[in-house]
Scaffold this motif. Structure first.
Motif, mmCIF file in Angstrom:
data_model
loop_
_atom_site.group_PDB
_atom_site.id
_atom_site.type_symbol
_atom_site.label_atom_id
_atom_site.label_comp_id
_atom_site.label_asym_id
_atom_site.label_seq_id
_atom_site.Cartn_x
_atom_site.Cartn_y
_atom_site.Cartn_z
ATOM 1 N N GLN A 75 8.047 -31.377 36.069
ATOM 2 C CA GLN A 75 8.859 -30.442 35.277
ATOM 3 C C GLN A 75 10.142 -30.087 36.001
ATOM 4 O O GLN A 75 11.210 -29.974 35.385
ATOM 5 N N ILE A 76 10.082 -29.896 37.318
ATOM 6 C CA ILE A 76 11.278 -29.569 38.102
ATOM 7 C C ILE A 76 12.281 -30.702 38.043
ATOM 8 O O ILE A 76 13.484 -30.500 37.873
ATOM 9 N N LEU A 77 11.785 -31.946 38.161
ATOM 10 C CA LEU A 77 12.687 -33.094 38.091
ATOM 11 C C LEU A 77 13.347 -33.188 36.721
ATOM 12 O O LEU A 77 14.530 -33.517 36.604
ATOM 13 N N GLU A 78 12.563 -32.899 35.664
ATOM 14 C CA GLU A 78 13.132 -32.956 34.323
ATOM 15 C C GLU A 78 14.218 -31.900 34.138
ATOM 16 O O GLU A 78 15.222 -32.127 33.478
ATOM 17 N N GLU A 79 14.014 -30.726 34.746
ATOM 18 C CA GLU A 79 15.006 -29.667 34.622
ATOM 19 C C GLU A 79 16.287 -30.030 35.355
ATOM 20 O O GLU A 79 17.382 -29.631 34.972
ATOM 21 N N ARG A 80 16.133 -30.811 36.436
ATOM 22 C CA ARG A 80 17.305 -31.176 37.221
ATOM 23 C C ARG A 80 18.099 -32.315 36.590
ATOM 24 O O ARG A 80 19.270 -32.497 36.879
ATOM 25 N N MET A 81 17.451 -33.120 35.752
ATOM 26 C CA MET A 81 18.138 -34.233 35.094
ATOM 27 C C MET A 81 18.817 -33.732 33.830
ATOM 28 O O MET A 81 18.274 -32.906 33.107
ATOM 29 N N PHE A 82 20.018 -34.242 33.598
ATOM 30 C CA PHE A 82 20.766 -33.762 32.435
ATOM 31 C C PHE A 82 20.093 -34.208 31.141
ATOM 32 O O PHE A 82 19.442 -35.262 31.059
ATOM 33 N N LYS A 83 20.267 -33.382 30.123
ATOM 34 C CA LYS A 83 19.738 -33.676 28.796
ATOM 35 C C LYS A 83 20.884 -34.206 27.951
ATOM 36 O O LYS A 83 21.886 -33.522 27.756
ATOM 37 N N GLY A 84 20.749 -35.390 27.469
ATOM 38 C CA GLY A 84 21.779 -36.029 26.673
ATOM 39 C C GLY A 84 21.627 -37.525 26.770
ATOM 40 O O GLY A 84 20.514 -38.040 26.934
ATOM 41 N N SER A 85 22.724 -38.234 26.681
ATOM 42 C CA SER A 85 22.641 -39.690 26.712
ATOM 43 C C SER A 85 23.963 -40.262 27.195
ATOM 44 O O SER A 85 24.985 -39.577 27.251
ATOM 45 N N VAL A 86 23.919 -41.541 27.573
ATOM 46 C CA VAL A 86 25.128 -42.297 27.871
ATOM 47 C C VAL A 86 25.165 -43.498 26.935
ATOM 48 O O VAL A 86 24.112 -44.039 26.570
ATOM 49 N N TYR A 112 30.455 -43.686 27.884
ATOM 50 C CA TYR A 112 30.610 -42.270 27.545
ATOM 51 C C TYR A 112 29.329 -41.526 27.889
ATOM 52 O O TYR A 112 28.260 -42.124 28.005
ATOM 53 N N TYR A 113 29.488 -40.215 28.052
ATOM 54 C CA TYR A 113 28.278 -39.401 28.161
ATOM 55 C C TYR A 113 28.312 -38.299 27.101
ATOM 56 O O TYR A 113 29.368 -37.874 26.638
ATOM 57 N N TYR A 114 27.129 -37.878 26.728
ATOM 58 C CA TYR A 114 26.935 -36.763 25.806
ATOM 59 C C TYR A 114 25.892 -35.861 26.442
ATOM 60 O O TYR A 114 24.778 -36.301 26.754
ATOM 61 N N ALA A 161 28.420 -44.654 36.571
ATOM 62 C CA ALA A 161 29.473 -43.650 36.735
ATOM 63 C C ALA A 161 29.373 -42.580 35.660
ATOM 64 O O ALA A 161 29.563 -41.380 35.922
ATOM 65 N N ALA A 162 29.076 -42.974 34.422
ATOM 66 C CA ALA A 162 28.930 -42.003 33.336
ATOM 67 C C ALA A 162 27.735 -41.095 33.578
ATOM 68 O O ALA A 162 27.800 -39.878 33.357
ATOM 69 N N GLU A 163 26.615 -41.671 34.037
ATOM 70 C CA GLU A 163 25.429 -40.865 34.315
ATOM 71 C C GLU A 163 25.687 -39.884 35.462
ATOM 72 O O GLU A 163 25.244 -38.734 35.426
ATOM 73 N N SER A 164 26.406 -40.335 36.472
ATOM 74 C CA SER A 164 26.717 -39.467 37.613
ATOM 75 C C SER A 164 27.595 -38.300 37.183
ATOM 76 O O SER A 164 27.376 -37.148 37.594
ATOM 77 N N GLN A 181 25.500 -35.879 35.152
ATOM 78 C CA GLN A 181 24.606 -35.108 36.012
ATOM 79 C C GLN A 181 25.387 -34.004 36.743
ATOM 80 O O GLN A 181 24.909 -32.873 36.887
ATOM 81 N N ASN A 182 26.589 -34.347 37.207
ATOM 82 C CA ASN A 182 27.409 -33.361 37.893
ATOM 83 C C ASN A 182 27.775 -32.217 36.959
ATOM 84 O O ASN A 182 27.741 -31.037 37.337
ATOM 85 N N LEU A 183 28.123 -32.556 35.707
ATOM 86 C CA LEU A 183 28.441 -31.532 34.717
ATOM 87 C C LEU A 183 27.233 -30.638 34.460
ATOM 88 O O LEU A 183 27.352 -29.413 34.364
ATOM 89 N N TRP A 184 26.064 -31.256 34.353
ATOM 90 C CA TRP A 184 24.823 -30.507 34.123
ATOM 91 C C TRP A 184 24.541 -29.553 35.287
ATOM 92 O O TRP A 184 24.189 -28.387 35.083
ATOM 93 N N ASP A 185 24.710 -30.046 36.505
ATOM 94 C CA ASP A 185 24.466 -29.218 37.684
ATOM 95 C C ASP A 185 25.428 -28.042 37.749
ATOM 96 O O ASP A 185 25.045 -26.915 38.097
#
Length: 531
Positions: free
Chosen positions: A3-14, A60-62, A86-89, A92-96
């Motif tokens: 659950q912690i890992l899921e919370e740390r990963m961004f929700k969306g798609s590339v 792109y990322y969403y 690069a899009a995923e990174s 993830q940075n935006l999510w963080d």
């Protein structure tokens, strides 16, 4: 853990998209036309067959962020990435950042933010605000204003200062060119002036050409943004960006803290010794931006301006150390000649041609200073003169009101004949001309405060008393500023430890007795002493 890992990963798609387009079709399959009869085009989108090619399109990322205040949906998208990684990174940075409290949905630019931030700064003096406005409008906005605040990086700021350094190099060359043109113009004028009459037309032409070249050289920008000004810009920008980090959560960290600038050390007062004066007369260069006169040079100035209208002001500034604006803004209501005191509660501040009243420079700047007997006598004579000039001006106004305006009852101690206070910058210009006319080594009007401090120090006044006289905010500031004082004090300090040690033999006499140039040589030991 999952659950912690899921919370740390961004929700969306590339996903991958390209700019390829195709004719738009109606429901019946016929092409749609615009008002000019031309086929309309529509994006192919994810159906483009070339998207499988590595070099075609971009990633792109969403990101699906938690809703903002009032249920505002936050679904940022961004493209232009060369790879999926690069899009995923970036996503993830935006999510963080978002989960760290940063407002990642803000579209505010640096230009908008800086102006809004300055409007909130109701806690700063007017002169400070003027300085901020100048740097924001002249430096920060042209270099950074188009960027979004949340996208600002240390590299953006560093490049701004690197551009300032390049500009300084060009302006330094312009300064040197103007200096050479001035020397050439002076030489051409001297040649024309010393030529026998009738003077040759070629000499006049040469002089005219030199004047034209000098005028052209002086039109080139020559302003240098030195290390001190750069440090001030950095501190101002850092204060604004720190507010963006701590209060408005527009940034994760302050990018200004990583800046690398030229090292700056505030110049300390340096005394005009005979050696320094001789070198200045030979080269025309000051050894230090902040210079201080010796007591002899100070006396020469006071003697030279004894008949000047503003002599009482010069005397006050040399011995009691008010700032330029404090001397201009000193009112009679805060001047008690019977008690031999003046209470410095306000000053006249100038920025460009604008002048206004303000409080002293710092909290400790508002102070009461005790006047010496000579200054009291001079101020009494000045008040008598001011009253006489007031009556004379009022009479002139009655006789010729078009030429002489009404007398201005400003209430200030030092005024023009019509009662108007002096412009602080005017006093600096007058002081500079007087110093030049007297042939004294140059100092700034503000440096008279340093003269007052060193004279008081030489007279044995305690450093704490000097701190109160100058209105410094701390004892340490005063002590650090005046560690280098008059040469005679330095010599006395060097001799003091030697004088504390009791001696039976004079060391100089002992050395002279053993000097082969003054005696037949040292006395040889006897055979028994040698044994």
């Amino acid at each position: 853990m999952l659950q912690i890992l899921e919370e740390r990963m961004f929700k969306g798609s590339v996903y991958k998209r390209c700019s390829c387009r195709q004719p738009a079709l109606a429901d019946d399959g016929s092409p749609l036309l615009d008002k000019h009869g031309k086929p309309k085009l529509t994006d192919i989108g994810s159906s483009c067959p070339d998207l499988e090619k590595r070099a075609h399109g971009s990633w792109y990322y969403y990101v699906h962020l938690p809703d903002g205040p009032g249920g505002h949906r936050r679904r940022p998208r961004k493209g232009g990435f060369l790879t999926k990684t690069a899009a995923e990174s970036a996503a993830q940075n935006l999510w963080d950042l978002a989960h760290g409290g940063v407002d990642v949905s803000s579209q505010e630019t640096v230009e908008q933010f800086l102006r809004r931030w300055l409007a909130k700064r109701v806690d700063i003096k007017r002169s400070t605000r003027k300085g901020y406005e100048d740097h924001i409008e002249r430096v920060f906005i042209p270099a950074l204003g188009h960027l979004k605040v949340r996208e600002l990086t240390p590299r953006h700021l560093q490049e701004m200062f690197e551009d300032i350094w390049r500009t300084n190099t060009r302006h330094e060359a312009n300064r040197e060119a103007a200096k050479n043109a001035e020397a050439a113009c002076h030489e051409a004028h001297l040649a024309w002036k010393q030529a026998a009459k009738p003077r040759s037309p070629e000499l006049r032409q040469r002089w005219d050409e030199a004047k034209a070249a000098l005028g052209k050289a002086r039109q080139q920008p020559r302003h240098i943004t030195g290390p001190g000004a750069q440090l001030k810009m950095k501190n101002e920008l850092s204060a604004a960006l720190e507010y963006a980090v701590e209060v408005e959560k527009l940034l994760k960290e302050n990018p200004a803290i990583h800046l690398k600038l030229p090292k700056y050390r505030p110049p300390k007062p340096m005394v005009w010794t005979d050696e320094r004066v001789a070198r200045w007369r030979k080269t025309g260069k000051k050894p230090n931006p902040v210079m201080v006169w010796t007591p002899e040079q100070t006396g020469a100035f006071l003697d030279g301006v004894a008949e000047h209208r503003l002599y009482p002001m010069w005397h006050l500034m040399i011995f009691r150390a008010p700032r330029r604006g404090e001397a201009c803004g000193l009112p009679w209501s805060e001047t008690d000649l019977q008690a031999s005191t003046v209470h410095l509660t306000e000053q006249l501040v100038s920025f460009s041609y604008e002048v206004w009243e303000d409080t002293p420079k710092s909290d400790s700047g508002e102070r009461t200073i005790l006047l010496d007997s000579q200054t009291v006598l001079l101020l009494e004579l000045w008040r008598t003169r001011q009253l006489f000039e007031r009556k004379a001006w009022q009479q002139k106004h009655e006789e010729n009101p078009k030429k002489y305006g009404p007398y201005v009852d400003s209430g200030y101690v030092f005024t023009w004949e019509d009662g108007r206070p002096y412009h602080p910058e005017y006093l600096s210009q007058v002081f500079g001309r007087l110093v030049h006319q007297l042939g004294l080594p140059p100092i700034r009007l503000h440096d008279l405060r340093h003269c007052a401090a060193t004279l008081s120090l030489a007279a044995g006044v305690h450093m704490k008393v000097i701190q109160r006289l100058l209105g410094h905010s701390s004892y340490q500031l005063t002590a650090d500023t005046y560690t280098s004082v008059l040469p005679q004090l330095e010599q006395a300090a060097a001799d003091a430890p030697v004088s504390l040690v009791p001696r039976q033999v004079r060391p100089v006499a002992a050395v002279e007795a053993n000097d082969p140039d003054t005696t037949d040589g040292p006395e040889q030991p006897s055979s028994s002493e040698a044994a």
